[in-house]
Design an enzyme around this catalytic site. Structure first.
Site, mmCIF file in Angstrom:
data_model
loop_
_atom_site.group_PDB
_atom_site.id
_atom_site.type_symbol
_atom_site.label_atom_id
_atom_site.label_comp_id
_atom_site.label_asym_id
_atom_site.label_seq_id
_atom_site.Cartn_x
_atom_site.Cartn_y
_atom_site.Cartn_z
ATOM 1 N N LYS A 260 -2.079 6.236 4.123
ATOM 2 C CA LYS A 260 -2.913 6.454 2.935
ATOM 3 C C LYS A 260 -2.945 7.911 2.476
ATOM 4 O O LYS A 260 -3.677 8.249 1.541
ATOM 5 C CB LYS A 260 -4.352 5.972 3.167
ATOM 6 C CG LYS A 260 -4.479 4.499 3.518
ATOM 7 C CD LYS A 260 -5.932 4.109 3.650
ATOM 8 C CE LYS A 260 -6.098 2.629 4.013
ATOM 9 N NZ LYS A 260 -7.522 2.249 4.120
ATOM 10 N N GLN B 6 0.830 -1.217 0.000
ATOM 11 C CA GLN B 6 0.000 0.000 0.000
ATOM 12 C C GLN B 6 0.857 1.257 0.000
ATOM 13 O O GLN B 6 0.990 1.928 -1.015
ATOM 14 C CB GLN B 6 -0.927 0.009 1.212
ATOM 15 C CG GLN B 6 -1.793 1.254 1.297
ATOM 16 C CD GLN B 6 -2.758 1.191 2.455
ATOM 17 O OE1 GLN B 6 -3.841 0.618 2.353
ATOM 18 N NE2 GLN B 6 -2.376 1.805 3.573
ATOM 19 N N ASP B 7 1.427 1.596 1.148
ATOM 20 C CA ASP B 7 2.310 2.752 1.243
ATOM 21 C C ASP B 7 3.351 2.485 2.317
ATOM 22 O O ASP B 7 3.263 1.505 3.063
ATOM 23 C CB ASP B 7 1.535 4.046 1.510
ATOM 24 C CG ASP B 7 0.593 3.968 2.706
ATOM 25 O OD1 ASP B 7 0.592 2.944 3.409
ATOM 26 O OD2 ASP B 7 -0.148 4.940 2.944
ATOM 27 N N PRO B 8 4.388 3.310 2.428
ATOM 28 C CA PRO B 8 5.485 3.034 3.363
ATOM 29 C C PRO B 8 5.042 3.110 4.825
ATOM 30 O O PRO B 8 3.975 3.645 5.146
ATOM 31 C CB PRO B 8 6.502 4.153 3.054
ATOM 32 C CG PRO B 8 6.136 4.639 1.697
ATOM 33 C CD PRO B 8 4.649 4.485 1.589
#
Length: 245
Positions: free
Chosen positions: A150, A65-67
Site C-alpha cells: 500500500k 490493489q498493488d503488486p
C-alpha cells in the site's frame, strides 16, 4: 507499440479532470517511484499491462490493489500484471507451492471449477496468455516499495482514474472485476454500458463465489459466462508453466 496509444488516451483523460498537467504529474509523482531501486516491479515491467493489451481489444478489466512486494534476491515477484507471479522469482511453480500467491491460487481454482478443467502442476502463473485474450490485469497502484504494501497507492490514484475514464469511451461493454477495497473506490468512475461483476474486500474471497457448485444456479459463473459471451480462453493459464507468446 500499444503503450504509446494508451498514454495518449490516459493523458487526455487526466488533463480533463486535473489542474496539474499529466506531464507534470508523471514527472513529480511517478518518476521518483519508478527511479527508486527499492520499487517493484522493475521499471521496464511497470506498464506491461498496457504493452500487451491494445486499447481497442480490452474486454475485461481485473482491478487489484498493488503488486506483490516480495523480492527473491534481485528478482521481484511482481511482473507488471495484476495477480501474475514471476516464475523466475520462485524456486517452485507448482500450484500448492506458490509463495505469496494465495489470490492467484484461488483464481486458478475458480477458473478450473467453472470450466470443468484440471489445473496442471505448473500452471501459467505469468498470466500473459490472458492479456493476449483482452484481459487488462491492472492494479490501482502499478508499483510498491519492497516489503511495504500500500506504500504507493496515493501516488497512482490519478493515473488509475485516468485509465478508467479513458476506457469509458469504448462502446462495447467492458466487464470489470473489483477485487478489493482499493479497487471499489474507483467504481463511481465506471459508467454504462460497462458492467461491474464482483465488488469484494479482498481478492482471495472475490473468486470463491465460483467454488460452490451446489449454489452455482443462483450465482454468476464469471469465467464460464465471459468465455461464452466474449470468447476469452481462461483455460489457457491452467496448463503451461509460462506464456509461449
Amino acid at each position: 507499440k500499444y503503450r504509446k496509444d494508451w498514454f495518449a488516451r490516459i493523458r487526455k483523460a487526466h488533463n480533463a479532470f486535473s489542474e496539474i498537467s499529466f506531464g507534470c504529474y508523471y514527472r513529480t509523482r511517478l518518476s521518483p517511484l519508478l527511479d527508486d531501486p527499492k520499487t517493484t516491479p522493475k521499471r521496464k515491467d511497470t506498464f506491461k499491462a498496457f504493452d500487451l493489451v491494445p486499447f481497442e481489444k480490452v474486454k475485461v478489466v481485473i482491478l487489484g490493489q498493488d503488486p506483490y512486494y516480495q523480492v527473491s534476491g534481485k528478482v521481484p515477484y511482481a511482473t507488471g500484471l495484476a495477480f501474475a507471479l514471476n516464475p523466475r522469482a520462485l524456486k517452485k511453480t507448482r500450484l500448492n507451492s506458490l509463495k505469496g500467491g494465495k489470490s492467484l491460487r484461488t483464481i486458478l481454482k475458480a477458473i478450473a471449477s467453472e470450466l470443468g478443467q484440471n489445473i496442471s502442476d505448473s500452471p501459467a502463473i505469468d498470466l500473459e496468455t490472458l492479456a493476449h485474450e483482452g484481459v487488462l490485469l491492472l492494479n490501482t497502484a502499478l508499483t510498491v516499495k519492497h516489503n511495504l504494501p500500500k506504500s504507493h497507492l496515493k501516488a497512482w490514484k490519478n493515473f488509475t482514474a485516468a485509465v478508467l475514464l479513458a476506457l469509458n469511451s469504448k462502446k462495447d461493454p467492458i466487464y470489470y472485476v473489483l477485487t478489493c477495497e482499493s479497487a471499489k473506490a474507483f467504481a463511481p468512475l465506471i459508467l454504462a454500458p460497462h458492467k461491474i461483476f464482483f465488488n469484494y474486500k479482498h481478492p482471495s474471497r472475490c473468486w470463491r463465489v465460483s467454488l460452490r457448485p451446489k449454489q452455482r444456479k443462483t450465482e454468476i459463473c464469471f469465467f464460464r459466462d465471459t468465455k461464452k459471451q466474449l470468447g476469452i480462453n481462461w483455460g489457457s493459464v491452467l496448463s503451461t508453466t509460462t506464456s509461449n507468446r
